[in-house]
Design a protein around this motif. Structure first.
Motif, PDB file in Angstrom:
ATOM      1  N   LEU A 282       7.145  -8.359 -13.874  1.00 46.06           N
ATOM      2  CA  LEU A 282       7.166  -7.104 -14.609  1.00 46.06           C
ATOM      3  C   LEU A 282       8.544  -6.859 -15.216  1.00 46.06           C
ATOM      4  CD1 LEU A 282       5.160  -5.027 -11.986  1.00 46.06           C
ATOM      5  CD2 LEU A 282       4.292  -6.223 -14.005  1.00 46.06           C
ATOM      6  N   SER A 283       8.589  -5.937 -16.166  1.00 48.65           N
ATOM      7  CA  SER A 283       9.822  -5.724 -16.932  1.00 48.65           C
ATOM      8  C   SER A 283      10.965  -5.202 -16.074  1.00 48.65           C
ATOM      9  CB  SER A 283       9.546  -4.746 -18.074  1.00 48.65           C
ATOM     10  OG  SER A 283       9.013  -3.532 -17.580  1.00 48.65           O
ATOM     11  N   ASP A 284      10.668  -4.552 -14.950  1.00 47.09           N
ATOM     12  CA  ASP A 284      11.725  -4.015 -14.091  1.00 47.09           C
ATOM     13  C   ASP A 284      12.171  -5.015 -13.031  1.00 47.09           C
ATOM     14  OD1 ASP A 284       9.498  -4.041 -12.512  1.00 47.09           O
ATOM     15  OD2 ASP A 284       9.453  -1.891 -12.113  1.00 47.09           O
ATOM     16  N   GLY A 285      11.729  -6.267 -13.150  1.00 46.19           N
ATOM     17  CA  GLY A 285      12.118  -7.293 -12.202  1.00 46.19           C
ATOM     18  C   GLY A 285      11.192  -7.409 -10.998  1.00 46.19           C
ATOM     19  N   GLU A 286      10.242  -6.483 -10.861  1.00 52.71           N
ATOM     20  CA  GLU A 286       9.271  -6.571  -9.774  1.00 52.71           C
ATOM     21  C   GLU A 286       8.185  -7.591 -10.127  1.00 52.71           C
ATOM     22  OE1 GLU A 286       7.870  -2.696  -8.712  1.00 52.71           O
ATOM     23  OE2 GLU A 286       9.882  -1.891  -8.402  1.00 52.71           O
ATOM     24  N   THR A 287       7.390  -7.963  -9.128  1.00 53.70           N
ATOM     25  CA  THR A 287       6.324  -8.952  -9.321  1.00 53.70           C
ATOM     26  C   THR A 287       4.993  -8.345  -8.932  1.00 53.70           C
ATOM     27  OG1 THR A 287       7.832 -10.793  -8.856  1.00 53.70           O
ATOM     28  CG2 THR A 287       5.479 -11.238  -8.672  1.00 53.70           C
ATOM     29  N   LEU A 288       4.005  -8.520  -9.785  1.00 54.96           N
ATOM     30  CA  LEU A 288       2.640  -8.083  -9.504  1.00 54.96           C
ATOM     31  C   LEU A 288       1.864  -9.244  -8.897  1.00 54.96           C
ATOM     32  CD1 LEU A 288       0.236  -6.021  -9.911  1.00 54.96           C
ATOM     33  CD2 LEU A 288      -0.169  -7.216 -12.087  1.00 54.96           C
ATOM     34  N   LEU A 345      -7.341  -6.236  -4.754  1.00 52.89           N
ATOM     35  CA  LEU A 345      -6.120  -6.032  -3.981  1.00 52.89           C
ATOM     36  C   LEU A 345      -4.965  -6.063  -4.963  1.00 52.89           C
ATOM     37  CD1 LEU A 345      -4.622  -5.897  -1.225  1.00 52.89           C
ATOM     38  CD2 LEU A 345      -4.624  -8.391  -1.224  1.00 52.89           C
ATOM     39  N   CYS A 346      -4.143  -5.035  -4.949  1.00 55.79           N
ATOM     40  CA  CYS A 346      -3.031  -4.926  -5.896  1.00 55.79           C
ATOM     41  C   CYS A 346      -1.730  -4.745  -5.123  1.00 55.79           C
ATOM     42  CB  CYS A 346      -3.276  -3.746  -6.837  1.00 55.79           C
ATOM     43  SG  CYS A 346      -1.964  -3.504  -8.057  1.00 55.79           S
ATOM     44  N   CYS A 347      -0.786  -5.668  -5.309  1.00 54.98           N
ATOM     45  CA  CYS A 347       0.509  -5.624  -4.621  1.00 54.98           C
ATOM     46  C   CYS A 347       1.632  -5.623  -5.654  1.00 54.98           C
ATOM     47  CB  CYS A 347       0.684  -6.834  -3.702  1.00 54.98           C
ATOM     48  SG  CYS A 347      -0.629  -7.066  -2.493  1.00 54.98           S
ATOM     49  N   ARG A 348       2.684  -4.889  -5.358  1.00 53.66           N
ATOM     50  CA  ARG A 348       3.867  -4.838  -6.225  1.00 53.66           C
ATOM     51  C   ARG A 348       5.086  -5.112  -5.349  1.00 53.66           C
ATOM     52  NH1 ARG A 348       4.247  -1.855 -11.450  1.00 53.66           N
ATOM     53  NH2 ARG A 348       6.446  -1.815 -12.028  1.00 53.66           N
ATOM     54  N   TYR A 349       5.790  -6.213  -5.647  1.00 52.82           N
ATOM     55  CA  TYR A 349       6.926  -6.638  -4.817  1.00 52.82           C
ATOM     56  C   TYR A 349       8.240  -6.377  -5.548  1.00 52.82           C
ATOM     57  CZ  TYR A 349      10.135  -9.571  -2.157  1.00 52.82           C
ATOM     58  OH  TYR A 349      11.192 -10.025  -1.420  1.00 52.82           O
ATOM     59  N   ARG A 350       9.161  -5.678  -4.847  1.00 50.96           N
ATOM     60  CA  ARG A 350      10.487  -5.369  -5.401  1.00 50.96           C
ATOM     61  C   ARG A 350      11.519  -6.247  -4.698  1.00 50.96           C
ATOM     62  NH1 ARG A 350      11.793   0.695  -4.919  1.00 50.96           N
ATOM     63  NH2 ARG A 350      10.190   0.732  -6.565  1.00 50.96           N
ATOM     64  N   PRO A 351      12.027  -7.297  -5.361  1.00 51.36           N
ATOM     65  CA  PRO A 351      12.919  -8.246  -4.685  1.00 51.36           C
ATOM     66  C   PRO A 351      14.252  -7.636  -4.270  1.00 51.36           C
ATOM     67  CG  PRO A 351      12.769  -8.738  -7.031  1.00 51.36           C
ATOM     68  CD  PRO A 351      11.739  -7.701  -6.747  1.00 51.36           C
ATOM     69  N   GLN A 397       3.228   0.557   2.309  1.00 52.12           N
ATOM     70  CA  GLN A 397       4.507  -0.088   1.971  1.00 52.12           C
ATOM     71  C   GLN A 397       4.996  -0.875   3.174  1.00 52.12           C
ATOM     72  OE1 GLN A 397       7.357   2.099  -0.476  1.00 52.12           O
ATOM     73  NE2 GLN A 397       8.969   1.615   0.987  1.00 52.12           N
ATOM     74  N   GLU A 398       5.552  -2.042   2.907  1.00 48.23           N
ATOM     75  CA  GLU A 398       6.052  -2.927   3.958  1.00 48.23           C
ATOM     76  C   GLU A 398       7.374  -3.524   3.511  1.00 48.23           C
ATOM     77  OE1 GLU A 398       5.438  -4.716   7.798  1.00 48.23           O
ATOM     78  OE2 GLU A 398       4.160  -3.282   6.717  1.00 48.23           O
ATOM     79  N   THR A 399       8.367  -3.540   4.407  1.00 51.58           N
ATOM     80  CA  THR A 399       9.644  -4.179   4.120  1.00 51.58           C
ATOM     81  C   THR A 399       9.619  -5.603   4.667  1.00 51.58           C
ATOM     82  OG1 THR A 399      10.824  -2.075   4.214  1.00 51.58           O
ATOM     83  CG2 THR A 399      12.134  -4.083   4.422  1.00 51.58           C
ATOM     84  N   LEU A 400       9.866  -6.569   3.801  1.00 54.25           N
ATOM     85  CA  LEU A 400       9.819  -7.974   4.177  1.00 54.25           C
ATOM     86  C   LEU A 400      11.224  -8.505   4.433  1.00 54.25           C
ATOM     87  CD1 LEU A 400       7.180  -9.203   1.555  1.00 54.25           C
ATOM     88  CD2 LEU A 400       6.794  -8.226   3.831  1.00 54.25           C
TER      89      LEU A 400
END
Length: 467
Positions: A282-288, A345-351, A397-400
């Motif tokens: 995604l444009s903000d650096g997150e991953t769908l 199932l929809c996940c959004r990951y913020r690195p 929400q989960e912190t990895l």
């Protein structure tokens, strides 16, 4: 323990069925529309293509009948108390049983006696007597299931064939669990048995007529692990998003996720519905990360699937969070003129913070593997997309941490929707911990659950946190 009740003895419905009533209304409307299309469609049963079309319609109606019956049971609640006679039920497809190992007593519902063609007043068969009505070649299978349940406390989920007194052979699907004493020993075992003979007959008719027409689905494209493009090679063509889109971040910089996925076609090559998996930077650096399955049949399915995945991508690029995204997507599907249901199932990951936000709609939850141990992430359940208008979906929400591994999979990964599937997947944790990359983990899942033998298509996606 309280007696286990059959789906065929409804109590008085509550004043307001709420979302369950809405699901029943949707299901019955869809049944009517499918039946109307079946009646209007020309059916030349002397032609293999005509038989194939008719078999598909019948199979779809069988599934909808089952869904209608289960939702009605959910709405109506338990059976009436003893002494309040229920209305005469129609021929039953679902019955229950309980076997007490301490007293050797067996208790069967009248519906189960009916399924086996026995007198409802007859004594229930004990576990030692039950094999006497089972087809000879299926007895070892039943013995293994019962032994695993009683000795190893494993849930039962499988099928076997019985022979009724009139000589008719029927296919039964059994789901059961042990009842344990405080010391861990098994006191009793209960089970729900369902007659799936007509369903299996319809599936066989679809398979045989399809084979006679040589209808073959094109092979799904294999997914290669992401790799930096060669300087002297042109860009690789990207496959459609509902098959795979696993790419490096723009510019080929360091990756925060190691991704791999696989599409596994069903053994029957079913033309009913389709599955997808997709990833998108995604444009903000997150991953769908998204995954799901779509109901339907015919040439409209690819179009509906492309619309669904395209809408999901577009809303994610606009910054819509997973819970709200599924609510909007459900409204879009519900407004479509073509009756459709979808699990997603929809996940959004913020690195930057290693944060995973996710929501689901009638879909298995993600599994998280960390330090050689796996567990299922918990989040509010959500109904299938398109099942009811105005549905709100919860978000978790989960912190990895670096080294964590996420596994996403569709319902069709294990034949028959085995309730022990999650446990079998979690048992792979040590192998995942020793794996060198995400692709090896996907190969492990495929090796464990097999490439064939399932009733429907399946998809699996693995994402490992690498930075």
């Amino acid at each position: 323990m309280p007696p286990h009740l059959s789906a065929d003895r409804p109590a008085a419905p509550p004043p307001d069925g709420g979302p369950v009533e809405a699901l029943i209304t949707q299901t019955r409307r869809l049944k009517g529309e499918v039946d109307a299309v079946r009646r209007d469609a020309p059916a030349d049963l002397t032609d293999p293509r005509g038989r194939w079309r008719q078999a598909l319609y019948d199979l779809a109606l069988h599934h909808l009948d089952d869904l209608d019956a289960h939702l009605a049971q959910l709405r109506d609640g338990p059976a009436p108390a003893p002494g309040s006679p229920p209305p005469a039920p129609p021929p039953s497809q679902v019955g229950s049983a309980e076997w007490n190992l301490l007293t050797d007593e067996a208790v069967w519902s009248p519906e189960l006696q009916q399924i086996l063609g026995r007198d409802p007043a007859a004594a229930a068969l004990t576990l030692d007597e039950l094999p006497s009505v089972v087809l000879d070649e299926d007895r070892p299978r039943l013995t293994v299931m019962v032994t695993d349940c009683l000795i190893d406390a494993r849930p039962i989920d499988g099928e076997f064939r019985i022979v009724r007194p009139d000589g008719e052979t029927r296919v039964l699907h059994i789901m059961g669990e042990p009842v344990l004493a405080p010391d861990g020993s098994t006191n009793s075992m209960w089970a729900v048995l369902r007659d799936v003979s007509e369903l299996r007959r319809s599936q066989r008719a679809v398979r045989e007529t399809r084979d006679s027409l040589h209808l073959r689905r094109p092979p799904a494209p294999s997914v290669r692990p992401p790799a930096a493009p060669s300087a002297d090679a042109g860009p690789d063509p990207e496959p459609p998003p509902w098959h795979a889109s696993l790419r490096l971040p723009r510019g080929g910089g360091p990756r925060s996720l190691d991704l791999a996925a696989r599409h596994l076609p069903g053994a029957t090559g079913s033309a009913l519905g389709a599955t997808w998996f997709d990833t998108l930077e995604l444009s903000d650096g997150e991953t769908l990360l998204s995954m799901g399955d779509l109901t339907g049949q015919g040439p409209s399915v690819p179009s509906s699937l492309a619309t669904t995945v395209g809408a999901l991508r577009g809303m994610a690029l606009a910054g819509t969070r997973p819970g709200q995204l599924l609510s909007l997507l459900s409204q879009l599907i519900d407004a479509d003129a073509r009756p459709t249901l979808a699990g997603a199932l929809c996940c959004r990951y913020r690195p930057a913070t290693r944060t995973l936000m996710w929501a689901r709609a009638g879909h298995p939850a993600p599994l998280l593997f960390r330090d050689g141990t796996g567990y299922r992430l918990d989040a509010p359940d959500g109904v299938l997309l398109g099942a009811a208008s105005g549905t709100a979906y919860g978000q978790a929400q989960e912190t990895l941490v670096e080294g964590d591994l996420l596994l996403l999979h569709t319902c069709g990964l294990v034949p028959g929707g085995d309730p022990a599937a999650t446990s079998r997947l979690l048992d792979l944790a040590p192998r995942f911990a020793a794996a060198r990359d995400a692709r090896t983990c996907v190969d492990t899942v495929v090796e464990t659950f097999g490439r064939t033998g399932r009733d429907s298509d399946a998809s699996v996606l693995v994402a490992r946190v690498t930075a």
